[in-house]
Scaffold this motif. Structure first.
Motif, PDB file in Angstrom:
ATOM      1  N   THR A   1      42.408  37.956  35.377  1.00  0.00           N
ATOM      2  CA  THR A   1      42.078  39.191  36.091  1.00  0.00           C
ATOM      3  C   THR A   1      40.682  39.675  35.726  1.00  0.00           C
ATOM      4  OG1 THR A   1      43.034  40.616  34.382  1.00  0.00           O
ATOM      5  CG2 THR A   1      44.497  39.950  36.183  1.00  0.00           C
ATOM      6  N   ARG A   2      40.185  40.593  36.563  1.00  0.00           N
ATOM      7  CA  ARG A   2      38.927  41.293  36.293  1.00  0.00           C
ATOM      8  C   ARG A   2      39.192  42.781  36.440  1.00  0.00           C
ATOM      9  NH1 ARG A   2      38.291  36.857  35.021  1.00  0.00           N
ATOM     10  NH2 ARG A   2      36.603  35.385  35.523  1.00  0.00           N
TER      11      ARG A   2
ATOM     12  N   ILE B   1      40.239  49.589  38.111  1.00  0.00           N
ATOM     13  CA  ILE B   1      41.246  48.783  38.807  1.00  0.00           C
ATOM     14  C   ILE B   1      41.177  47.346  38.317  1.00  0.00           C
ATOM     15  CG2 ILE B   1      41.207  50.228  40.871  1.00  0.00           C
ATOM     16  CD1 ILE B   1      39.637  47.948  42.213  1.00  0.00           C
ATOM     17  N   ARG B   2      42.319  46.668  38.352  1.00  0.00           N
ATOM     18  CA  ARG B   2      42.402  45.277  37.926  1.00  0.00           C
ATOM     19  C   ARG B   2      42.715  44.422  39.145  1.00  0.00           C
ATOM     20  NH1 ARG B   2      45.732  45.967  34.166  1.00  0.00           N
ATOM     21  NH2 ARG B   2      44.363  45.873  32.354  1.00  0.00           N
ATOM     22  N   VAL B   3      41.937  43.352  39.353  1.00  0.00           N
ATOM     23  CA  VAL B   3      42.150  42.485  40.511  1.00  0.00           C
ATOM     24  C   VAL B   3      42.367  41.046  40.054  1.00  0.00           C
ATOM     25  CG1 VAL B   3      40.865  43.905  42.151  1.00  0.00           C
ATOM     26  CG2 VAL B   3      39.635  42.196  40.811  1.00  0.00           C
ATOM     27  N   LYS B   4      43.139  40.307  40.864  1.00  0.00           N
ATOM     28  CA  LYS B   4      43.350  38.883  40.627  1.00  0.00           C
ATOM     29  C   LYS B   4      42.407  38.080  41.524  1.00  0.00           C
ATOM     30  CE  LYS B   4      48.230  39.746  39.662  1.00  0.00           C
ATOM     31  NZ  LYS B   4      49.627  39.555  40.129  1.00  0.00           N
ATOM     32  N   ALA B   5      42.260  36.808  41.214  1.00  0.00           N
ATOM     33  CA  ALA B   5      41.261  35.980  41.894  1.00  0.00           C
ATOM     34  C   ALA B   5      41.486  35.888  43.396  1.00  0.00           C
ATOM     35  CB  ALA B   5      41.254  34.579  41.290  1.00  0.00           C
ATOM     36  N   ILE B   6      42.722  36.002  43.836  1.00  0.00           N
ATOM     37  CA  ILE B   6      43.017  35.801  45.246  1.00  0.00           C
ATOM     38  C   ILE B   6      43.236  37.120  45.978  1.00  0.00           C
ATOM     39  CG2 ILE B   6      45.535  35.598  45.194  1.00  0.00           C
ATOM     40  CD1 ILE B   6      43.022  33.174  46.855  1.00  0.00           C
TER      41      ILE B   6
ATOM     42  N   GLU C   1      42.429  40.653  47.975  1.00  0.00           N
ATOM     43  CA  GLU C   1      41.389  41.068  48.921  1.00  0.00           C
ATOM     44  C   GLU C   1      41.259  42.581  48.986  1.00  0.00           C
ATOM     45  OE1 GLU C   1      41.879  40.143  53.026  1.00  0.00           O
ATOM     46  OE2 GLU C   1      43.995  40.633  53.079  1.00  0.00           O
ATOM     47  N   ASN C   2      42.337  43.305  48.708  1.00  0.00           N
ATOM     48  CA  ASN C   2      42.239  44.765  48.686  1.00  0.00           C
ATOM     49  C   ASN C   2      41.574  45.210  47.400  1.00  0.00           C
ATOM     50  OD1 ASN C   2      43.429  44.973  51.162  1.00  0.00           O
ATOM     51  ND2 ASN C   2      45.455  45.428  50.373  1.00  0.00           N
TER      52      ASN C   2
ATOM     53  N   ARG D   1      37.245  41.355  50.218  1.00  0.00           N
ATOM     54  CA  ARG D   1      37.261  40.082  49.497  1.00  0.00           C
ATOM     55  C   ARG D   1      35.920  39.814  48.806  1.00  0.00           C
ATOM     56  NH1 ARG D   1      39.712  36.940  46.483  1.00  0.00           N
ATOM     57  NH2 ARG D   1      39.233  34.747  46.650  1.00  0.00           N
ATOM     58  N   GLN D   2      34.823  40.278  49.413  1.00  0.00           N
ATOM     59  CA  GLN D   2      33.486  40.024  48.871  1.00  0.00           C
ATOM     60  C   GLN D   2      33.342  40.597  47.455  1.00  0.00           C
ATOM     61  OE1 GLN D   2      30.366  42.238  50.808  1.00  0.00           O
ATOM     62  NE2 GLN D   2      31.742  43.847  51.491  1.00  0.00           N
ATOM     63  N   ILE D   3      33.934  41.760  47.204  1.00  0.00           N
ATOM     64  CA  ILE D   3      33.807  42.381  45.878  1.00  0.00           C
ATOM     65  C   ILE D   3      34.610  41.584  44.852  1.00  0.00           C
ATOM     66  CG2 ILE D   3      34.106  44.501  44.554  1.00  0.00           C
ATOM     67  CD1 ILE D   3      33.957  46.092  47.128  1.00  0.00           C
ATOM     68  N   VAL D   4      35.815  41.159  45.234  1.00  0.00           N
ATOM     69  CA  VAL D   4      36.659  40.386  44.325  1.00  0.00           C
ATOM     70  C   VAL D   4      35.988  39.056  43.992  1.00  0.00           C
ATOM     71  CG1 VAL D   4      38.920  39.302  44.005  1.00  0.00           C
ATOM     72  CG2 VAL D   4      38.745  41.488  45.204  1.00  0.00           C
ATOM     73  N   LYS D   5      35.417  38.385  44.991  1.00  0.00           N
ATOM     74  CA  LYS D   5      34.732  37.104  44.755  1.00  0.00           C
ATOM     75  C   LYS D   5      33.555  37.291  43.806  1.00  0.00           C
ATOM     76  CE  LYS D   5      34.095  33.895  47.802  1.00  0.00           C
ATOM     77  NZ  LYS D   5      34.970  32.825  47.299  1.00  0.00           N
ATOM     78  N   TRP D   6      32.809  38.392  43.984  1.00  0.00           N
ATOM     79  CA  TRP D   6      31.683  38.664  43.077  1.00  0.00           C
ATOM     80  C   TRP D   6      32.191  38.842  41.647  1.00  0.00           C
ATOM     81  CZ3 TRP D   6      31.009  43.396  40.402  1.00  0.00           C
ATOM     82  CH2 TRP D   6      29.825  43.478  39.650  1.00  0.00           C
ATOM     83  N   ALA D   7      33.295  39.564  41.477  1.00  0.00           N
ATOM     84  CA  ALA D   7      33.831  39.822  40.138  1.00  0.00           C
ATOM     85  C   ALA D   7      34.247  38.532  39.442  1.00  0.00           C
ATOM     86  CB  ALA D   7      35.014  40.786  40.229  1.00  0.00           C
ATOM     87  N   PHE D   8      34.704  37.527  40.212  1.00  0.00           N
ATOM     88  CA  PHE D   8      35.161  36.259  39.636  1.00  0.00           C
ATOM     89  C   PHE D   8      34.084  35.171  39.640  1.00  0.00           C
ATOM     90  CE2 PHE D   8      39.268  38.211  40.038  1.00  0.00           C
ATOM     91  CZ  PHE D   8      40.028  37.622  39.042  1.00  0.00           C
ATOM     92  N   ASP D   9      32.927  35.485  40.172  1.00  0.00           N
ATOM     93  CA  ASP D   9      31.842  34.506  40.203  1.00  0.00           C
ATOM     94  C   ASP D   9      31.399  34.175  38.776  1.00  0.00           C
ATOM     95  OD1 ASP D   9      28.992  33.496  40.367  1.00  0.00           O
ATOM     96  OD2 ASP D   9      29.477  33.630  42.493  1.00  0.00           O
TER      97      ASP D   9
END
Length: 698
Positions: free
Chosen positions: A232-233, A503-508, A510-511, A519-527
């Motif tokens: 998670t991020r 907030i905590r998000v998982k790699a997949i 989108e919200n 999805r763009q923000i989540v992808k940036w966090a996992f980049d």
């Protein structure tokens, strides 16, 4: 020219250098981001790969199907649906193979028959209304396109057939024995009474008991499956919305107000007289010239008008203008241009269909002649006693509206098939009659009619001006630049912005917090290039700017201590409190133990295993269970319960009398295990090795 000549001579060397430079970029990218992008698999289940190309096609088809059904599904929503299907199919297929489940044509045909489009299709029914396998096969012999479609569906039908067998095996194992029924009877009927001393955990302050991070980690390692965590991020973010200013709102309101009266505007070197809304002849043209919403010529009932303004708009005399008024994010002016009596109708009906009509769930099988006879009989009953119409519909109608007593609500012209439409709009309220349509015979009751008005409405959206957008952009970019080197929360407070809770998000995922489908923000966090403390601004159309800061990275494995502490800390504190309390529970009698701990001796009478709740203490199965196994009068050792530490002395155990028939108790146990079959998939997933690489592709 000399310089160009030298360049030409060395062009080969130049191209070679460019090639090496490009190669270095590629190699560097591979080492920094890994070789994941070269993978052709979107994931795997117990070592079985799921091809990305096949997966992508299924996701696209799922999106397309949702659109065909009038639904909106994002790519990630479609991806999640397909992924769950793929995982389920992989796990179940492995189970089918282990159990040796095989199916033949008969099983597949049964699955097809269960599909209403096939099993109830008139083309495949015989004279008795039954599915005819020969008709089914003959149709596909002469229809190659249909045959191909059928073959495409055979794989799904095969899986479905195997699952039905598998599910039957699982449910078949959920039986209840006579012994289980007897145990249930004894758990309810055996009684125990005992005296006890309870020293509650609350007698020791939480501040007197400390739980370290290492202790929490050690506890989690004893139950790794329960405390496993995905990668998670954690992010902080600020949302700066694209909102109109007070000046923007006032400008739109002034613009709308200017349309009310006739006035002169200077255009193209001359004065031009602009008619006010009330005096224009061509309402449609005037609306389309001045409104962000096109002219609508439909009649509208009062209940469909904005609630706050419905009374005024519905009573507006023809030719007069109402407004300006607010509707959602628009300033509006409405002009009454027509009124129609009975524009909307409310009706109830009872549908009596027959074999061959387009009705999937008939209450009974009947011919057309039988249906007509029944409909005429119901018509006579409804006419003689209109108050019984709803009951007649509930008990006889083949339509889904039967549950509502046949009530179809309000509807406008041409929303129903023509015979039905003509009857309700050509008859007065209270009329009950019979019409025939392609669906069957309808006994119709016209229950209400509504007048409707036609309004010409000018609606101008209240949105930020270019100047306001510039200010918002300037504020967002300033915050992004300064947040990179300053405290995120302090800076937000200084700039009168609000930092939302982390907030905590998982790699997949989108919200993202309050902003959906990002999805763009989540992808940036996992980049791989994004580090803790990095800040980035994201511009979101029709929303505003999100400025996000990566706060924490949690790798796959055990939960973080912070995440687990709310679940684990109380458990470990109670264990430590138990040891402290046990040390003080000394004495040769309950009275002595109670006195040394400043509590009283209490008693529990006729408790059972099925409901082990102790008066004034709560649910304590361990304590009650020990009471059953203790000798009468014997003082127990301290027992760690759910609410505190207990010492008990059993007074009596009364065994239930033996009975010959335990059917009642077998039934009770059976009711408890009814839903156990639903635990199969979660159990299979919990034990499986599932690798989800979708984040590399989406």
């Amino acid at each position: 020219m000399a310089v160009l000549s030298k360049i030409r001579k060395r062009s080969g060397l130049l191209l070679l250098l460019i090639g090496f430079a490009l190669l270095s970029f590629v190699v560097q990218d591979l080492f920094t981001k890994g070789f994941k992008s070269l993978s052709k698999d979107v994931g795997s289940v117990n070592g079985k790969d799921i091809s990305f190309e096949d997966f992508r096609v299924k996701v696209a088809n799922t999106e397309k199907n949702s659109q065909n059904q009038g639904q909106t599904m994002t790519s990630m929503q479609a991806s999640n649906q397909v992924w769950n299907q793929e995982v389920n199919v992989a796990l179940l297929s492995a189970e089918f193979e282990k159990l040796g489940i095989r199916i033949g044509e008969k099983h597949i045909i049964e699955v097809f028959k269960a599909n209403p489009q096939i099993g109830q299709n008139p083309m495949f029914l015989n004279a008795a209304g039954k599915f005819d396998l020969n008709k089914f096969k003959d149709y596909f012999k002469t229809n190659p396109e249909g045959l191909q479609m059928l073959k495409d569906q055979e794989k799904d039908a095969e899986l479905n057939a195997k699952y039905q067998i598998y599910n039957s095996l699982v449910k078949g194992a959920m039986y209840t024995t006579e012994t289980e029924g007897k145990l249930k009877y004894e758990a309810e009927a055996n009684k125990v009474s005992f005296d006890f001393v309870n020293v509650p955990f609350s007698s020791i302050k939480d501040s007197d008991v400390k739980v370290s991070d290492d202790e929490i980690v050690a506890y989690m390692k004893t139950k790794e499956k329960k405390f496993k965590s995905e990668e998670t991020r954690e992010l902080d973010y600020v949302l700066i919305e694209d909102k109109p200013s007070a000046a923007d709102e006032a400008e739109i309101k002034n613009k709308i107000n200017s349309l009310l009266t006739t006035h002169v505007e200077f255009k193209e070197g001359k004065n031009d007289t602009i008619q006010g809304f009330a005096s224009v002849a061509d309402n449609a043209e005037f609306v389309n010239l001045n409104s962000d919403v096109p002219f609508d010529s439909t009649y509208v009932s009062k209940q469909d008008l904005p609630a706050e303004h419905a009374d005024a708009l519905f009573a507006l005399p023809t030719g007069q203008v109402y407004g300006p008024y607010m509707k959602n994010n628009y300033y509006c002016l409405s002009k009454a241009i027509g009124r129609k009596a009975g524009a909307k109708v409310k009706a109830s009906h009872i549908l009596i269909s027959w074999e061959g009509t387009k009705v999937p769930n008939k209450k009974e099988k009947r011919t057309k002649e039988q249906a007509k006879a029944k409909a005429e009989g119901l018509l006579a009953q409804a006419k003689s006693n209109p108050g019984m119409f709803a009951i007649l519909a509930m008990t006889n109608s083949d339509d889904s509206s039967a549950q509502q007593g046949g009530d179809l609500g309000y509807f406008g012209p041409n929303q129903m098939v023509k015979p039905f439409n003509d009857f309700v709009f050509n008859n007065a309220i209270g009329t009950i009659g019979l019409v025939e349509t392609e669906f069957g015979y309808h006994i119709i009751n016209v229950t209400d009619k509504q007048d409707a008005v036609k309004l010409a409405t000018i609606a101008q959206k209240i949105e930020p001006s270019e100047a306001t957008n510039d200010k918002i952009y300037e504020q967002a970019t300033k915050f992004e630049m300064e947040a990179a080197s300053k405290d995120f929360s302090a800076l937000a407070k200084q700039m009168n912005l609000t930092v939302t809770p982390s907030i905590r998000v998982k790699a997949i995922d989108e919200n993202f917090g309050t902003v959906n489908n990002q999805r763009q923000i989540v992808k940036w966090a996992f980049d791989g290039e994004t580090n803790i403390g990095d800040v980035k601004r994201f511009e979101i159309v029709n929303v505003g700017h999100v400025i996000a800061k990566l706060k924490k990275v949690t790798e796959k494995g055990l939960m973080s201590v912070e995440e687990a502490r709310p679940q684990v800390e109380l458990i470990l504190k109670n264990k430590k409190k138990t040891e402290k309390i046990k040390a003080k529970m000394n004495g040769s009698s309950l009275a002595a133990i109670a006195a040394s701990n400043k509590v009283t001796v209490q008693n529990a009478i006729d408790l059972n295993i099925d409901n082990p709740s102790i008066p004034n203490a709560g649910y304590e199965p361990k304590v009650v269970g020990l009471a059953f196994s203790s000798k009468a009068g014997q003082l127990s050792k301290p027992i760690e319960g759910n609410a505190g530490v207990y010492v008990i002395a059993t007074k009596s155990v009364i065994k239930a009398p033996a009975i010959k028939d335990h059917k009642e108790y077998i039934t009770k146990v059976q009711q408890q295990v009814l839903n156990y079959a639903g635990r199969v998939m979660p159990a299979l997933k919990n034990d499986a090795d599932i690798e989800d690489n979708r984040a590399d592709f989406y």
